[in-house]
Each structure stands twice: as C-alpha cells, then as structure tokens.
Scaffold this motif. Structure first.
Motif, short mmCIF file in Angstrom:
data_model
loop_
_atom_site.label_atom_id
_atom_site.label_comp_id
_atom_site.label_asym_id
_atom_site.label_seq_id
_atom_site.Cartn_x
_atom_site.Cartn_y
_atom_site.Cartn_z
N ALA A 1 -29.35 20.17 86.83
CA ALA A 1 -29.42 21.25 87.83
C ALA A 1 -30.03 20.65 89.09
CB ALA A 1 -30.29 22.40 87.32
N PHE A 2 -29.41 20.94 90.23
CA PHE A 2 -29.88 20.42 91.51
C PHE A 2 -29.51 21.39 92.61
CE2 PHE A 2 -25.77 18.65 90.46
CZ PHE A 2 -25.02 18.77 91.62
N LEU A 3 -30.22 21.29 93.73
CA LEU A 3 -29.94 22.19 94.84
C LEU A 3 -28.64 21.82 95.52
CD1 LEU A 3 -33.40 22.61 96.61
CD2 LEU A 3 -32.27 24.16 95.02
N ASP A 4 -27.92 22.84 95.93
CA ASP A 4 -26.72 22.66 96.75
C ASP A 4 -27.19 22.20 98.13
OD1 ASP A 4 -24.44 23.16 98.48
OD2 ASP A 4 -23.64 24.43 96.88
N VAL A 5 -26.62 21.13 98.65
CA VAL A 5 -27.04 20.65 99.97
C VAL A 5 -26.45 21.47 101.11
CG1 VAL A 5 -27.57 18.29 99.26
CG2 VAL A 5 -25.27 18.84 100.07
N PHE A 6 -25.50 22.34 100.76
CA PHE A 6 -24.95 23.29 101.74
C PHE A 6 -25.14 24.70 101.17
CE2 PHE A 6 -22.36 19.39 102.24
CZ PHE A 6 -22.78 19.04 103.52
N PRO A 7 -26.40 25.12 101.02
CA PRO A 7 -26.66 26.38 100.33
C PRO A 7 -26.21 27.60 101.14
CG PRO A 7 -28.66 25.59 101.38
CD PRO A 7 -27.61 24.51 101.55
N ILE A 8 -25.86 28.65 100.39
CA ILE A 8 -25.54 29.91 101.07
C ILE A 8 -26.80 30.77 101.22
CG2 ILE A 8 -23.12 29.85 100.41
CD1 ILE A 8 -23.69 31.94 98.29
N VAL A 9 -27.79 30.52 100.36
CA VAL A 9 -29.12 31.13 100.47
C VAL A 9 -30.14 30.11 99.98
CG1 VAL A 9 -28.33 33.53 100.15
CG2 VAL A 9 -29.06 32.19 98.18
N ARG A 10 -31.39 30.32 100.34
CA ARG A 10 -32.47 29.45 99.89
C ARG A 10 -32.53 29.50 98.35
NH1 ARG A 10 -37.99 30.11 98.93
NH2 ARG A 10 -39.23 28.31 99.54
N GLY A 11 -32.58 28.32 97.73
CA GLY A 11 -32.67 28.23 96.27
C GLY A 11 -31.34 28.11 95.55
N HIS A 12 -30.23 28.10 96.30
CA HIS A 12 -28.88 27.97 95.73
C HIS A 12 -28.82 26.68 94.91
CE1 HIS A 12 -24.29 27.75 96.84
NE2 HIS A 12 -24.50 27.53 95.56
N THR A 13 -28.61 26.84 93.61
CA THR A 13 -28.67 25.72 92.67
C THR A 13 -27.34 25.54 91.96
OG1 THR A 13 -31.04 26.11 92.34
CG2 THR A 13 -29.90 24.88 90.61
N ALA B 1 -36.35 19.65 99.62
CA ALA B 1 -37.34 19.05 98.73
C ALA B 1 -38.44 20.05 98.39
CB ALA B 1 -37.94 17.80 99.36
N ASP B 2 -38.87 20.85 99.37
CA ASP B 2 -39.91 21.85 99.16
C ASP B 2 -39.43 22.93 98.19
OD1 ASP B 2 -42.48 23.15 99.76
OD2 ASP B 2 -41.22 24.65 100.78
N VAL B 3 -38.22 23.43 98.39
CA VAL B 3 -37.67 24.46 97.50
C VAL B 3 -37.52 23.91 96.08
CG1 VAL B 3 -35.65 25.90 97.01
CG2 VAL B 3 -36.50 25.71 99.34
N ALA B 4 -37.01 22.69 95.96
CA ALA B 4 -36.85 22.08 94.63
C ALA B 4 -38.20 21.97 93.92
CB ALA B 4 -36.18 20.71 94.75
N ALA B 5 -39.22 21.55 94.64
CA ALA B 5 -40.56 21.44 94.04
C ALA B 5 -41.08 22.80 93.61
CB ALA B 5 -41.52 20.77 95.03
N GLN B 6 -40.84 23.81 94.43
CA GLN B 6 -41.28 25.17 94.07
C GLN B 6 -40.59 25.64 92.79
OE1 GLN B 6 -40.84 27.87 97.39
NE2 GLN B 6 -41.87 26.47 98.77
N ILE B 7 -39.28 25.43 92.70
CA ILE B 7 -38.55 25.86 91.50
C ILE B 7 -39.05 25.09 90.28
CG2 ILE B 7 -36.29 25.96 90.37
CD1 ILE B 7 -35.08 26.33 93.25
N ARG B 8 -39.18 23.78 90.41
CA ARG B 8 -39.65 22.95 89.28
C ARG B 8 -41.03 23.41 88.79
NH1 ARG B 8 -37.50 18.73 92.40
NH2 ARG B 8 -39.61 18.21 93.12
N SER B 9 -41.87 23.90 89.71
CA SER B 9 -43.23 24.31 89.34
C SER B 9 -43.22 25.49 88.37
CB SER B 9 -44.07 24.63 90.58
OG SER B 9 -43.71 25.90 91.12
N PHE B 10 -42.10 26.21 88.28
CA PHE B 10 -42.01 27.37 87.39
C PHE B 10 -41.25 27.08 86.10
CE2 PHE B 10 -42.79 29.44 91.52
CZ PHE B 10 -43.92 30.18 91.18
N LEU B 11 -40.85 25.84 85.90
CA LEU B 11 -40.17 25.48 84.65
C LEU B 11 -41.17 25.20 83.54
CD1 LEU B 11 -37.27 23.21 85.94
CD2 LEU B 11 -37.10 25.50 84.96
#
Length: 129
Positions: A26-38, A119-129
């Motif tokens: 699972a990884f972030l879309d580099v062209f997201p439609i919204v913040r956190g689009h994975t 990178a910030d969003v990815a770190a935030q998501i990972r912090s909740f896994l």
C-alpha cells in the motif's frame, strides 16, 4: 516491460509506502484526488483485478481492510471509498479514498502536492497501523 507498480515493488521507483507484506503493498498515489488517497496492490503483476486467483484477490481485500482504518484516523472523513478503475496502469490495484462527499471520488480532479506533504501524510497513516 514491468508496470510502474512492479517497479515500485522492486524499489526501482520510490514511493510513499504505507504498509507492505510479502504479497501486497500500500502506498500513496502521487497524483491524489484527495489527501490520503492510497493505492493497494498485489506485488504479483496481473493486469486485471478479476484475473487474480481467489487467494490473491481475497488477500488483497483483507490487506486493504487493514489499511483503511489507519487512513480514516489520519485523514478524518466520513468513510473510506473504494474504487477499482484499472485502466491507467496494467497492474491490478484498488484506490482507498477518504470521503466526506461523493465529490471526493472525482478522478478528474488532482491535488497539487509536494513530496514533503506526501511523506507527512504517509507517516501519519503509518502511525495508526
């Protein structure tokens, strides 16, 4: 030629990874439609989601189901939308999209993001896994 997602799996192309197992990524879309689009993919390159064998298909959905609550905590929203389009990259994948309204599923609208923001969003998501 390997798909861009297969090249991410091998590390040839960098990605903002959220989670990884032997079989899924699972990884972030580099062209997201919204913040956190994975994006959630099987590591095995198979073009069409419904061509995955039963075990790989069910495993992909289970893996996505583990990621969705972390996205929801990191990016407050009403729910996580799931979309399977599959035309843009010939590698089976699902989109996990934080939603507050149906407008959040508009694939014609892309956010402008920086690598630092991703990178910030990815770190935030990972912090909740």
């Amino acid at each position: 030629m390997a798909s861009i997602f297969s090249r991410i799996v091998t590390g040839e192309i960098p990605a903002h990874k959220i989670a990884e197992t032997d079989d899924y990524l699972a990884f972030l879309d580099v062209f997201p439609i919204v913040r956190g689009h994975t994006l959630v993919i099987p590591k095995k390159e198979i073009d069409y989601l419904f061509d995955l064998d039963d075990e790989l298909y069910v495993g992909l959905m289970r893996f996505a189901r583990q990621i969705a609550p972390a996205i929801e905590k990191a990016v407050p929203c009403k729910r996580i939308g799931v979309s399977v389009i599959g035309l843009e990259v010939p590698h089976a994948h699902i989109h996990l999209i934080p939603m507050n309204s149906m407008a959040d599923m508009n694939f014609n609208h892309k956010l402008k993001t920086t690598p630092e923001e991703l990178a910030d969003v990815a770190a935030q998501i990972r912090s909740f896994l």
